[in-house]
Design a protein around this motif. Structure first.
Motif, PDB file in Angstrom:
ATOM      1  N   UNK A  49      48.624  48.607  40.017  1.00  0.00           N
ATOM      2  CA  UNK A  49      48.962  50.030  39.945  1.00  0.00           C
ATOM      3  C   UNK A  49      47.784  50.918  40.312  1.00  0.00           C
ATOM      4  N   UNK A  50      46.583  50.536  39.869  1.00  0.00           N
ATOM      5  CA  UNK A  50      45.402  51.373  40.083  1.00  0.00           C
ATOM      6  C   UNK A  50      44.465  50.767  41.118  1.00  0.00           C
ATOM      7  N   UNK A 102      41.100  48.554  34.871  1.00  0.00           N
ATOM      8  CA  UNK A 102      41.896  49.777  34.847  1.00  0.00           C
ATOM      9  C   UNK A 102      43.383  49.535  34.940  1.00  0.00           C
ATOM     10  N   UNK A 103      43.793  48.272  34.953  1.00  0.00           N
ATOM     11  CA  UNK A 103      45.211  47.936  35.051  1.00  0.00           C
ATOM     12  C   UNK A 103      45.722  47.268  33.771  1.00  0.00           C
ATOM     13  N   UNK A 104      45.188  47.718  32.635  1.00  0.00           N
ATOM     14  CA  UNK A 104      45.621  47.228  31.320  1.00  0.00           C
ATOM     15  C   UNK A 104      45.497  45.709  31.224  1.00  0.00           C
ATOM     16  N   UNK A 105      44.316  45.190  31.578  1.00  0.00           N
ATOM     17  CA  UNK A 105      44.114  43.742  31.551  1.00  0.00           C
ATOM     18  C   UNK A 105      42.753  43.351  30.969  1.00  0.00           C
ATOM     19  N   UNK A 112      43.670  36.797  37.756  1.00  0.00           N
ATOM     20  CA  UNK A 112      44.559  36.349  36.681  1.00  0.00           C
ATOM     21  C   UNK A 112      43.903  36.743  35.357  1.00  0.00           C
ATOM     22  N   UNK A 113      44.548  37.649  34.643  1.00  0.00           N
ATOM     23  CA  UNK A 113      43.960  38.182  33.414  1.00  0.00           C
ATOM     24  C   UNK A 113      43.725  37.096  32.374  1.00  0.00           C
ATOM     25  N   UNK A 114      44.567  36.065  32.363  1.00  0.00           N
ATOM     26  CA  UNK A 114      44.431  35.020  31.354  1.00  0.00           C
ATOM     27  C   UNK A 114      43.331  34.022  31.617  1.00  0.00           C
TER      28      UNK A 114
END
Length: 336
Positions: free
Chosen positions: A141-142, A196-199, A324-326
């Protein structure tokens, strides 16, 4: 085909959008020199040989050697860029944590992401006629936040003209080292707080001292990703090295003889002095972080060619994004 000792060098080669060396290579390809005494040199190095400029070693020339002609002066900004780049590479821990490097020609970049559910990662058998599970890839998104890091070179030509290039290179490499450390801080901040993408990285807070069980828990919590890199603050590095489970004779001899840190649970341990508190970050370097670069090392080429070193800037523009956020987890502990 232009030959290396007849090329006309000028400022415009730095503004062609390709970089100075690439422009030279197109005019004077290195492939033409295979089997000759100049084999193994790139187009820029052949120009140094053309003007008999030695930038390193005990017989290095003074800075003023670059300015013997207008053509040789055009080589000076590239020399500065290469010396700074060497400093970045020598002090750079980023290759140990970055999965891929993306080079862009603008200040706007939106990366992609794919965040499959746990059941989607198992790749279960697909029955005949059934739909094959999908992996959705989409843009974030950002935009990726790009940071400009650099230094202003403040010196007069008169002060530097008689200094040896070998010594000046050491100073430029140190500027590169400063840039590398600043970029590492940017990368660590993205790993911890997100891009900045909630991660942000999932965090575990531990009361008390770091234990071997905490390390094993970090390893298991990162599954199905692989724990192959650990970033640790200064207190955390000391605590990890003092865990009795990691104090085998082979690791001790390696650390004492070479300075290489232990590899807890098979992961490469990297010391990050700027990481505050008793904290460590475990990640899978193969899929956790993307580095985005807007160009290469940037210099005020016009000023450098015209010997206006008083306010010549040296900078790099780069940013980081999570893939990959995880694939990244953080552990903080009180140390009490």
């Amino acid at each position: 085909m232009a030959f290396y000792d007849t090329l006309k060098l000028e400022k415009g080669m730095y503004t062609a959008g390709k970089g100075f060396t690439r422009t030279l290579e197109e005019l004077d390809p290195s492939a033409n020199y295979e089997g000759t005494p100049l084999a193994g040199l790139d187009a820029y190095q052949r120009q140094l040989k053309r003007f008999d400029i030695r930038v390193g070693g005990t017989g290095s020339d003074p800075v003023e050697k670059f300015f013997q002609t207008s053509d040789s002066a055009a080589l000076f900004p590239e020399y500065v860029s290469r010396a700074v780049r060497q400093g970045i590479e020598r002090a750079d821990l980023l290759p140990g944590i970055v999965a891929t490097v993306t080079k862009i020609n603008s200040m706007d970049y939106r990366t992609i992401t794919s965040d499959p559910l746990p059941q989607d990662k198992e790749l279960l058998p697909v029955a005949e006629g059934a739909e094959i599970p999908r992996t959705v890839v989409k843009t974030q998104e950002n935009l990726v936040r790009l940071h400009k890091r650099g230094r202003m070179l403040v010196a007069s030509y008169e002060a530097l003209r008689f200094q040896k290039l070998d010594l000046f290179t050491v100073t430029l490499r140190q500027i590169g080292a400063y840039i590398a450390r600043a970029q590492l801080d940017d990368a660590v901040n993205v790993l911890l707080d997100g891009d900045g993408n909630d991660n942000p990285a999932p965090a575990t807070d531990v009361t008390g001292a770091l234990s071997y069980q905490n390390m094993v828990s970090l390893w298991s919590a990162l599954q199905p990703y692989e724990l192959n890199t650990i970033l640790a603050s200064t207190p955390a590095v000391e605590d990890i090295l003092n865990l009795k489970e990691f104090q085998d004779s082979a690791a001790g001899l390696d650390f004492q003889g070479t300075g290489r840190l232990a590899t807890p649970l098979g992961a490469k341990l990297l010391h990050v002095p700027s990481l505050s508190g008793s904290r460590l970050i475990g990640l899978d370097k193969n899929c956790a972080l993307e580095m985005v670069q807007a160009g290469d090392v940037l210099t005020d080429s016009d000023k450098l060619i015209d010997r206006q070193l008083e306010r010549a800037s040296i900078s790099v523009i780069a940013g980081f994004a999570k893939i990959f956020a995880g694939a990244c987890r953080a552990v903080s502990y009180t140390g009490e």
